[in-house]
Design an enzyme around this catalytic site. Structure first.
Site, PDB file in Angstrom:
ATOM      1  N   LYS A  22       2.788  -1.385 -18.687  1.00 26.92           N
ATOM      2  CA  LYS A  22       3.777  -1.653 -17.976  1.00 26.92           C
ATOM      3  C   LYS A  22       3.340  -1.352 -16.358  1.00 26.92           C
ATOM      4  O   LYS A  22       3.536  -2.353 -15.509  1.00 26.92           O
ATOM      5  CB  LYS A  22       5.121  -0.642 -18.079  1.00 26.92           C
ATOM      6  CG  LYS A  22       6.058  -0.682 -17.219  1.00 26.92           C
ATOM      7  CD  LYS A  22       7.294  -0.023 -17.414  1.00 26.92           C
ATOM      8  CE  LYS A  22       7.050   1.443 -17.040  1.00 26.92           C
ATOM      9  NZ  LYS A  22       7.166   1.952 -15.603  1.00 26.92           N
ATOM     10  N   ASN A  23       2.634  -0.041 -16.221  1.00 24.57           N
ATOM     11  CA  ASN A  23       2.328   0.150 -14.887  1.00 24.57           C
ATOM     12  C   ASN A  23       1.048  -0.385 -14.386  1.00 24.57           C
ATOM     13  O   ASN A  23       0.839  -0.567 -13.119  1.00 24.57           O
ATOM     14  CB  ASN A  23       2.032   1.615 -14.565  1.00 24.57           C
ATOM     15  CG  ASN A  23       3.314   2.250 -14.874  1.00 24.57           C
ATOM     16  OD1 ASN A  23       4.416   1.888 -14.911  1.00 24.57           O
ATOM     17  ND2 ASN A  23       3.251   3.996 -14.937  1.00 24.57           N
ATOM     18  N   CYS A 118      15.140   8.783  -6.657  1.00 28.15           N
ATOM     19  CA  CYS A 118      15.414   8.530  -8.098  1.00 28.15           C
ATOM     20  C   CYS A 118      15.467   9.686  -8.776  1.00 28.15           C
ATOM     21  O   CYS A 118      15.373  10.874  -8.156  1.00 28.15           O
ATOM     22  CB  CYS A 118      14.396   7.656  -8.627  1.00 28.15           C
ATOM     23  SG  CYS A 118      12.944   8.437  -8.974  1.00 28.15           S
ATOM     24  N   ARG A 123      10.733  10.664  -3.719  1.00 29.37           N
ATOM     25  CA  ARG A 123       9.931   9.487  -3.876  1.00 29.37           C
ATOM     26  C   ARG A 123       9.831   8.502  -2.841  1.00 29.37           C
ATOM     27  O   ARG A 123      10.211   7.445  -2.699  1.00 29.37           O
ATOM     28  CB  ARG A 123      10.085   8.706  -5.117  1.00 29.37           C
ATOM     29  CG  ARG A 123       9.787   9.283  -6.399  1.00 29.37           C
ATOM     30  CD  ARG A 123       9.865   8.501  -7.726  1.00 29.37           C
ATOM     31  NE  ARG A 123       8.585   7.870  -7.947  1.00 29.37           N
ATOM     32  CZ  ARG A 123       8.756   7.346  -9.285  1.00 29.37           C
ATOM     33  NH1 ARG A 123       9.750   7.168  -9.883  1.00 29.37           N
ATOM     34  NH2 ARG A 123       7.488   6.511  -9.353  1.00 29.37           N
ATOM     35  N   ASP A 307       3.421  11.615 -16.439  1.00 34.78           N
ATOM     36  CA  ASP A 307       4.211  10.555 -17.349  1.00 34.78           C
ATOM     37  C   ASP A 307       4.253  11.155 -18.812  1.00 34.78           C
ATOM     38  O   ASP A 307       4.745  10.445 -19.679  1.00 34.78           O
ATOM     39  CB  ASP A 307       3.759   9.251 -17.130  1.00 34.78           C
ATOM     40  CG  ASP A 307       4.370   8.456 -15.802  1.00 34.78           C
ATOM     41  OD1 ASP A 307       5.115   9.232 -15.200  1.00 34.78           O
ATOM     42  OD2 ASP A 307       3.865   7.266 -15.687  1.00 34.78           O
ATOM     43  N   ARG A 399      13.368   0.484 -20.421  1.00 36.60           N
ATOM     44  CA  ARG A 399      12.642   0.168 -19.157  1.00 36.60           C
ATOM     45  C   ARG A 399      10.942   0.286 -19.676  1.00 36.60           C
ATOM     46  O   ARG A 399      10.383  -0.358 -18.782  1.00 36.60           O
ATOM     47  CB  ARG A 399      12.884   1.333 -18.167  1.00 36.60           C
ATOM     48  CG  ARG A 399      14.246   1.024 -17.597  1.00 36.60           C
ATOM     49  CD  ARG A 399      14.354   2.122 -16.271  1.00 36.60           C
ATOM     50  NE  ARG A 399      13.058   1.857 -15.520  1.00 36.60           N
ATOM     51  CZ  ARG A 399      12.776   2.720 -14.435  1.00 36.60           C
ATOM     52  NH1 ARG A 399      13.215   3.751 -14.429  1.00 36.60           N
ATOM     53  NH2 ARG A 399      11.809   2.663 -13.771  1.00 36.60           N
TER      54      ARG A 399
END
Ligand code: UD1
Length: 418
Positions: A22-23, A118, A123, A307, A399
């Site tokens: 995803k990233n 968030c 951030r 993560d 997500r």
């Protein structure tokens, strides 16, 4: 609202194919603004990707998704596009801010909503703006929007980031590809996802060289030809399933990976006493009768990824002694801790450091999480807990984890969405 139901203590056995990252996909989708025609394969079809595609459509790109093959085709041939990223599309997914660099460098202006805070911290985007300004963009903040302009185009320059940021490195890279002359970025993030973005940008015709944390870019005329690109595997998804295997795997094999990218994670798991057999493109892992404690600090790649911090913490609840995690990237990323405590974990937090006391038996409970990786750590906890765990707010999982239940079910986990 949908929930996940997990009946714990079922040993996992089987193989899991890891999806595309995803990233890596998110900045590459932003980079498609610099191109005419792009075909991306191995795209993970998760919520954040759909949000980014919605943003690109809003801007004026044509998008075709071939779900069964995980291919996305993008055409960018309109004379006039909308150089705006509205609040509704950036607020749920910060990566929306990555269209700033490509829009300013190619279309000379952009109006991008500030993403705001968030769950895992404030951030900010100051480093993104710092880089764009150095490249010659005029930037103002008005009514919650970034207004950027470069009437005569951007110019290459030297930029040293005061601290390492994945997103700011990506935005600067994207902007530098359309700037006149040479840009030298130093103190960059060099995550594998950034290297994948660079390999895409090179196919577009950019000249880019990476020397450690320094990246040199020479702005070139980019090709109008169609670009094909296969997205790199998701190392965070791979790490998550490795930890699942370490927790309760009879034998789990993760496939479709590049093992060398996971060296840091493998080293830590081995040190904790987990059985791992790695080959070039797959890893087999099974649980051990007892685990050794471990101490880690989250760091930019090649350090241990923030993560995967929440997932590793679950493993540490099963290790003998006091394990320590220092979260060095985000200021507020221990929100899974109260929920893990409700399941029976003993964890103390002092400033940015968590002390995890193990081994502790975990019990099923009704839990909820506030971000993507925290949610998946609760899934892992549910897999080893007694009885039943119910996980609320699973839209966070959607997500970023493609076919999570299906992949775990294929390995005999008792998990379902209700
Ligand atoms: C990316 C990843 C995210 C991962 C993070 C760190 C994507 C889409 N997301 O997020 O999953 O957790 O890297 O590996 O790739 N910072 C500033 N000013 C800025 C930008 C960042 O102070 O302008 C700070 C952040 O608040 C944070 C640190 O720098 O404390 C690192 O953030 P950054 O690397 O930018 O993370 P993201 O790119 O947002």
């Amino acid at each position: 609202m949908k929930k996940l139901l997990i009946k714990g203590k079922k040993e996992l056995i089987g193989a899991i194919s890891i999806s595309g990252s995803k990233n890596a996909t998110l900045p590459i989708l932003a980079a498609s603004l610099l191109s005419n025609k792009v075909s991306l394969s191995n795209v993970p079809l998760v919520k954040d990707i759909y949000t980014m595609l919605e943003l690109l459509k809003f801007i004026g790109l044509k998008i075709k998704i071939k779900n069964s093959k995980r291919i996305i085709e993008i055409v960018n041939n309109k004379e006039k596009i909308n150089t705006l990223a509205p609040y509704r599309l950036v607020k749920t997914m910060r990566a929306g801010v990555l269209v700033l660099g490509p829009l300013v460098t190619k279309y000379k202006k952009a109006k991008i909503s500030l993403p705001g805070g968030c769950a895992i911290g404030t951030r900010p985007v100051d480093l993104h703006l710092f880089a764009l300004k150095k490249l010659g963009a005029k930037i103002k903040i008005k009514d919650g929007y970034i207004l950027a302009e470069a009437k005569k185009g951007l110019r290459g320059t030297k930029i040293k980031f005061p601290s390492i940021s994945v997103g700011a490195t990506e935005n600067a890279l994207l902007a530098a590809c359309g700037a006149k002359g040479k840009t030298v970025l130093s103190n960059c993030a060099i995550e594998p996802e950034i290297l994948d973005l660079i390999s895409f940008l090179k196919k577009l015709g950019s000249s880019i060289n990476v020397f450690g944390r320094k990246i040199e870019i020479v702005g070139k005329n980019l090709t109008k030809k169609k670009i094909n690109h296969n997205i790199i595997f998701d190392r965070i998804e791979a790490g998550t399933y490795l930890i699942a295997g370490a927790l309760i795997g009879k034998k789990i094999t993760i496939k479709k990976i590049e093992t060398k990218i996971l060296n840091t994670e493998i080293k830590i798991l081995k040190k904790m006493g987990i059985n791992i057999r790695a080959s070039k493109n797959s890893i087999s892992i099974s649980s051990a009768t007892s685990f050794k404690k471990s101490n880690i600090i989250t760091k930019p790649y090649p350090g241990f990824p923030t993560d995967l911090q929440a997932q590793l913490m679950v493993l540490m609840t099963q290790a003998k002694g006091v394990s320590i995690i220092k979260e060095d990237i985000f200021e507020n990323r221990f929100m899974h801790v109260p929920e893990l405590r409700r399941m029976g974990a003993k964890i103390e937090i002092k400033n940015k450091t968590a002390y995890i006391f193990g081994p502790r038996k975990l019990n099923g409970a009704e839990v909820m999480a506030t971000d993507l990786r925290a949610s998946v750590s609760l899934v892992l906890a549910g897999l080893i807990a007694d009885k039943r765990t119910v996980i609320n707010r699973i839209y966070h999982l959607d997500r970023g984890y493609e076919y999570l239940e299906k992949k775990l079910k294929n390995c005999k986990a008792k998990i379902k969405r209700i």
